[in-house]
Design an enzyme around this catalytic site. Structure first.
Site, PDB file in Angstrom:
ATOM      1  N   ASP A 233      19.762  23.017   8.776  1.00 43.72           N
ATOM      2  CA  ASP A 233      19.607  21.860   7.905  1.00 43.72           C
ATOM      3  C   ASP A 233      20.833  21.676   7.013  1.00 43.72           C
ATOM      4  O   ASP A 233      21.412  22.649   6.525  1.00 43.72           O
ATOM      5  CB  ASP A 233      18.368  22.079   7.032  1.00 43.72           C
ATOM      6  CG  ASP A 233      18.116  20.911   6.090  1.00 43.72           C
ATOM      7  OD1 ASP A 233      17.874  19.803   6.591  1.00 43.72           O
ATOM      8  OD2 ASP A 233      18.151  21.109   4.849  1.00 43.72           O
ATOM      9  N   GLU A 263      22.466  19.812  11.677  1.00 42.53           N
ATOM     10  CA  GLU A 263      22.329  18.474  11.114  1.00 42.53           C
ATOM     11  C   GLU A 263      23.460  18.211  10.129  1.00 42.53           C
ATOM     12  O   GLU A 263      23.469  18.729   9.015  1.00 42.53           O
ATOM     13  CB  GLU A 263      20.986  18.326  10.389  1.00 42.53           C
ATOM     14  CG  GLU A 263      20.792  16.948   9.814  1.00 42.53           C
ATOM     15  CD  GLU A 263      20.323  16.925   8.368  1.00 42.53           C
ATOM     16  OE1 GLU A 263      19.973  15.845   7.887  1.00 42.53           O
ATOM     17  OE2 GLU A 263      20.314  17.982   7.703  1.00 42.53           O
TER      18      GLU A 263
END
Ligand code: CA
Length: 503
Positions: A233, A263
């Protein structure tokens, strides 16, 4: 080998009923039959203030729904036992479980401490006050409910670069001045001047004790849960050197290659590719620019030139590292990065990620299961309903069974574009012809090759009802409705799909 497909088994507003792990386990068989090879599970650790969000406001990485902390034992999705049970269930159906790894920040510190800080300009974090002032902030994490089990590491201000506080009705960001450093960590990109700080208490990966704790946690997490890979993340806010070191450590420790996707939320493909290169290409990258192309195409309708749908994407520049998706929990209606792809374009977008050679595609939970939730603004509530994407199951089965072989493109018109997959011997009945239009009804001559000489094809989506017969070269004039997609496969192949789905 079948084509791999990821499924994101949650969305931002999935109900807070503690039942997600159980639901996922129950759905494993169905998803496996649809060709899902990987499932991305939401963050499994305890969030600050309990269960109000999907798990990105991390409080304690070692609490997977086991300890009474932040007002709850379970997380939003269930208990630690249910999580492990869910992963075992996925493994029984040959699905890899991908863990959401949220390491950038922490929320909900147990105690406050005093520290010297410099306030920064929220829009440009390189600009900061000259003077150092003292504030008191929640940067001590002692995890009283866990009592040192699994790890006795106490987080304090030395483990963080900065914090934010609501003061005078606005969020103010403070850079902590301490022995480990007095400035932000270096980022590759200059968005916001320096985008090290995202939210909460921002973890300082220059601190060797922090890095050791994260490696220790990673070992513990994998040993205890048997997850197969990582979804990293918010890597835009973390120095790539940390993940280089962390991924290398996990590989060495477990003597295993883990699936990894990162990401890096940016519309700029170059920024994403730089990070990928810096990681030594050990990770797939979310193809955010492709998502934005889908978003644009949805809005512009026939004015969008479909020949440019792959322009400026990771898919075009670094296809072997492109992780493709239509929408996710950040882009769905109501979220901070809201950029939801228009409903009419979603089937076209899915055909573009599921039925072509390049890219590792991911399907979003509400696009298969639908979703209903309320957005709250002050006193007002706005009901949102996401309905499943028409034809998605057909496309998943075409991907699993028939979308194989050489690809030949017919991106030769601004509204009607198509491609063929010529099929391979190892996959019976494989090969397909895909045609889509963002304007009027369209048609195109496309050639599938000798393997398809004199065959009858049908549109498995049912959007077009006629049968099409190819000539001796496997060539025919294929058709598509306006603002639609048609997927032409052998009649026998379509029958197999209808049988599998029972309709
Ligand atoms: Ca950071």
């Amino acid at each position: 080998m079948n084509n791999p497909t990821m499924f994101q088994f949650f969305h931002w507003y999935y109900p807070d009923d503690g039942n997600l792990w159980n639901h996922c386990k129950e759905q494993a068989e169905r998803l496996s039959k649809l060709g899902i090879s990987h499932i991305w599970l939401p963050p499994a650790y305890k969030s600050a203030r309990g269960t109000w969000e999907p798990g990105y406001a991390v409080y304690d990485l070692f609490d997977l729904g086991e300890f009474d902390q932040q007002g709850t034992v379970r997380t939003r999705h269930g208990t630690k036992e249910q999580y492990i049970d869910c992963i075992n269930g996925l493994h029984q159906h040959n699905i890899q479980a991908i863990a959401d790894i949220v390491l950038n920040h922490k929320h909900g510190g147990d105690e406050t401490e005093k520290m010297g800080v410099r306030e920064v300009n929220t829009e440009n974090r390189k600009e900061m006050a000259d003077e150092v002032v003292e504030i008191e902030a929640h940067t001590r994490f002692t995890f009283p409910g866990r009592k040192g089990k699994y790890s006795d590491y106490v987080w304090d201000k030395e483990s963080f670069t900065g914090v934010s506080e609501m003061m005078d009705n606005r969020e103010r960001i403070f850079l902590i001045q301490h022995n480990m450093g007095d400035n932000w960590d270096q980022m590759l990109d200059d968005e916001m001047g320096n985008f090290d700080y995202l939210m909460g208490a921002d973890i300082d990966f220059r601190n060797p004790f922090v890095r050791d704790e994260m490696k220790k946690w990673g070992e513990w997490y994998i040993e205890n849960t048997n997850i197969d890979g990582f979804r990293l993340d918010a890597v835009k806010h973390i120095n790539y050197r940390f993940f280089q070191e962390w991924l290398y450590h996990m590989k060495e420790h477990f003597k295993k290659d883990f699936f990894c996707v990162s990401e890096y939320w940016s519309s700029k493909k170059d920024a994403i590719i730089s990070y990928c290169n810096a990681l030594g290409k050990q990770s797939l990258m979310y193809d955010v620019p492709l998502h934005f192309n889908f978003f644009d195409a949805g809005h512009k309708k026939r004015d969008f030139d479909m020949r440019s749908i792959f322009d400026d994407t990771v898919l075009k520049e670094l296809p072997e590292n492109s992780f493709t998706f239509v929408d996710n929990h950040d882009s769905q209606p109501g979220q901070s990065l809201e950029s939801y792809v228009d409903f009419w374009f979603q089937p076209l977008a899915y055909s573009l990620i599921l039925l072509r050679v390049k890219g590792f595609p991911c399907v979003f939970y509400p696009h298969l299961y639908g979703a209903k939730y309320d957005l709250e603004q002050g006193e007002e509530k706005y009901p949102i309903e996401i309905v499943p994407v028409p034809g998605l199951e057909y496309m998943l089965l075409v991907r699993q069974w028939f979308a194989y072989g050489d690809e030949y493109d017919y991106f030769d018109h601004s509204n009607t574009v198509g491609w063929v997959r010529k099929g391979i011997d190892e996959k019976e009945l494989s090969g397909c012809a895909v045609l889509l239009s963002n304007g009027d009804e369209g048609h195109k001559d496309m050639e599938l090759g000798d393997r398809f000489a004199g065959k009858t094809l049908v549109d498995v989506t049912g959007n077009r009802q006629e049968k099409i017969t190819t000539d001796e070269h496997g060539k025919a004039t294929f058709v598509v409705n306006g603002e639609s997609v048609s997927i032409w496969i052998l009649e026998e192949a379509a029958n197999r799909i209808h049988q599998q789905l029972g309709y």
